[in-house]
Design a protein around this motif. Sequence first.
Motif, PDB file in Angstrom:
ATOM      1  N   GLY A 280     -54.683  -7.573 -11.161  1.00  0.00           N
ATOM      2  CA  GLY A 280     -54.249  -6.534 -10.233  1.00  0.00           C
ATOM      3  C   GLY A 280     -52.774  -6.657  -9.888  1.00  0.00           C
ATOM      4  N   GLU A 281     -52.468  -6.292  -8.675  1.00  0.00           N
ATOM      5  CA  GLU A 281     -51.102  -6.331  -8.173  1.00  0.00           C
ATOM      6  C   GLU A 281     -51.125  -6.974  -6.797  1.00  0.00           C
ATOM      7  N   GLN A 282     -50.151  -7.822  -6.522  1.00  0.00           N
ATOM      8  CA  GLN A 282     -50.105  -8.521  -5.244  1.00  0.00           C
ATOM      9  C   GLN A 282     -48.707  -8.469  -4.664  1.00  0.00           C
ATOM     10  N   ASN A 283     -48.648  -8.580  -3.352  1.00  0.00           N
ATOM     11  CA  ASN A 283     -47.353  -8.685  -2.691  1.00  0.00           C
ATOM     12  C   ASN A 283     -46.937 -10.152  -2.679  1.00  0.00           C
ATOM     13  N   TRP A 284     -45.793 -10.433  -3.280  1.00  0.00           N
ATOM     14  CA  TRP A 284     -45.299 -11.806  -3.342  1.00  0.00           C
ATOM     15  C   TRP A 284     -44.111 -11.978  -2.402  1.00  0.00           C
ATOM     16  N   ASP A 285     -44.258 -12.933  -1.505  1.00  0.00           N
ATOM     17  CA  ASP A 285     -43.204 -13.321  -0.579  1.00  0.00           C
ATOM     18  C   ASP A 285     -43.381 -14.803  -0.293  1.00  0.00           C
ATOM     19  N   LYS A 286     -42.679 -15.343   0.686  1.00  0.00           N
ATOM     20  CA  LYS A 286     -42.756 -16.787   0.935  1.00  0.00           C
ATOM     21  C   LYS A 286     -44.159 -17.228   1.351  1.00  0.00           C
ATOM     22  N   THR A 287     -44.889 -16.337   2.020  1.00  0.00           N
ATOM     23  CA  THR A 287     -46.254 -16.676   2.418  1.00  0.00           C
ATOM     24  C   THR A 287     -47.164 -16.775   1.212  1.00  0.00           C
ATOM     25  N   ARG A 288     -47.028 -15.821   0.272  1.00  0.00           N
ATOM     26  CA  ARG A 288     -47.855 -15.840  -0.933  1.00  0.00           C
ATOM     27  C   ARG A 288     -47.473 -17.016  -1.831  1.00  0.00           C
ATOM     28  N   VAL A 289     -46.182 -17.296  -1.940  1.00  0.00           N
ATOM     29  CA  VAL A 289     -45.747 -18.459  -2.709  1.00  0.00           C
ATOM     30  C   VAL A 289     -46.378 -19.725  -2.142  1.00  0.00           C
ATOM     31  N   ALA A 290     -46.360 -19.855  -0.826  1.00  0.00           N
ATOM     32  CA  ALA A 290     -46.909 -21.048  -0.184  1.00  0.00           C
ATOM     33  C   ALA A 290     -48.416 -21.166  -0.410  1.00  0.00           C
ATOM     34  N   SER A 291     -49.131 -20.053  -0.308  1.00  0.00           N
ATOM     35  CA  SER A 291     -50.583 -20.115  -0.484  1.00  0.00           C
ATOM     36  C   SER A 291     -50.952 -20.428  -1.928  1.00  0.00           C
ATOM     37  N   TYR A 292     -50.168 -19.904  -2.872  1.00  0.00           N
ATOM     38  CA  TYR A 292     -50.433 -20.193  -4.276  1.00  0.00           C
ATOM     39  C   TYR A 292     -50.177 -21.664  -4.585  1.00  0.00           C
ATOM     40  N   LEU A 293     -49.064 -22.184  -4.101  1.00  0.00           N
ATOM     41  CA  LEU A 293     -48.716 -23.572  -4.380  1.00  0.00           C
ATOM     42  C   LEU A 293     -49.568 -24.560  -3.594  1.00  0.00           C
ATOM     43  N   ASP A 294     -50.285 -24.088  -2.618  1.00  0.00           N
ATOM     44  CA  ASP A 294     -51.189 -24.967  -1.881  1.00  0.00           C
ATOM     45  C   ASP A 294     -52.401 -25.367  -2.716  1.00  0.00           C
TER      46      ASP A 294
END
Length: 397
Positions: A280-294
């Motif tokens: 799909g498509e997602q909004n990527w920002d610092k919050t999404r970066v952090a959740s992915y890298l978690d």
Amino acid sequence: MRLIASSFLALALTGAIVTGPAHAADLIDFWDKPQHGGNSFNRLPPDEAYFKALSSYGATWVRLSYDKWKPAKRDYLIGDADKYEGIPAADLKTLKETLDRSDKAGLKVVITPLSLPGMRWSQNNGNKFDGRIWQDKAWWAEAASFWRDLARELKDHPGVAAYNIINEPAPEKQNGLAEHADEKAMQDWYASKKGSASDLVAFYETVIAAIREVDPATPIMADAGWYAAADAFNYWPSGLSDQKVLYSFHMYEPYAATSAPNMKREKPYAYPGKVPFGEGEQNWDKTRVASYLDQPVQWAKDKGIAPNRVVAGEFGCMRRWTGCKAYLEDVLTTLDKDSLHWAFYSFREDSWDGMDYELGSKKVHWKYWDAIDAGTPDPVKRSATPEFEPIAKRLAR
């Protein structure tokens, strides 16, 4: 960089009976506190000035790949990915001389093959994915033989900090598992492949057992699957049995935005912004970066693996992309929050300028490309730039 029979008993036995030099037992200690460095994927073996330049920024290690170097035979160091018959002496000599230069500059090295027997790096394979090693365990034996031979040669080198068994393995590719699938889908896939040639965990156990026959001390770095994706540890049921393993992931997500093809779009994907990801498509920002890298951090925690055994082996974005500096800042903020080891991609690469942040945001000088065509050293001078600042300021700490 993407451009693309378990042996627990043998491992335990060899770890118990093989001895090494007095300093060897302390090699894992290097990784007890956060170590920061860069990736070297150059077409020519780096000289001492190269390593000194990286060290001068404050880097402590370099992840070194040799697959672009001119080989004595078909494939550097392995001779021929179609049939391993020993390490070519000339290739080994050049590698050891390069390690000596890095060590003299004060940098530790993580040895990082892009190819193994039965798995030729796509850029050295007509840009075609080579997944033979994930289809037939006969290639596992050849890969294990190669690593046993290489470990025997390098085990006493003071500059070697780890063996990264293979860069960005992808046993899942063309094999029934979508990239960035949800956790359950990943676990179901692994359950169906466990014990087969696609079993990455068992592959690592096999190779590590071979290494430990000759080298009980040097740490091992193991990339996650699906090109070392940060979410691809999610299907691993546990860590590896060896106690000197570092678990590595790479961070280029969302790849549709950070990579070279985005720069050719009429309207490139922005950061922050909505970007295709997975199905799909997602909004990527610092919050999404952090959740992915978690995800790899949480996986390690759940499996009882210490945070100082988790490594961001690569991360980066196209230096001329308008979102790159903000992206690097957000990635690094997250990595540092968790006190992870990391190595940026890449340092003064002499064959591709896309993620060479010391070049700033302008086009590279034509002399760069002339040197590639001529096979001569890269003549372009580098310096600290605003694009490099998110990395440089952290190396200097």
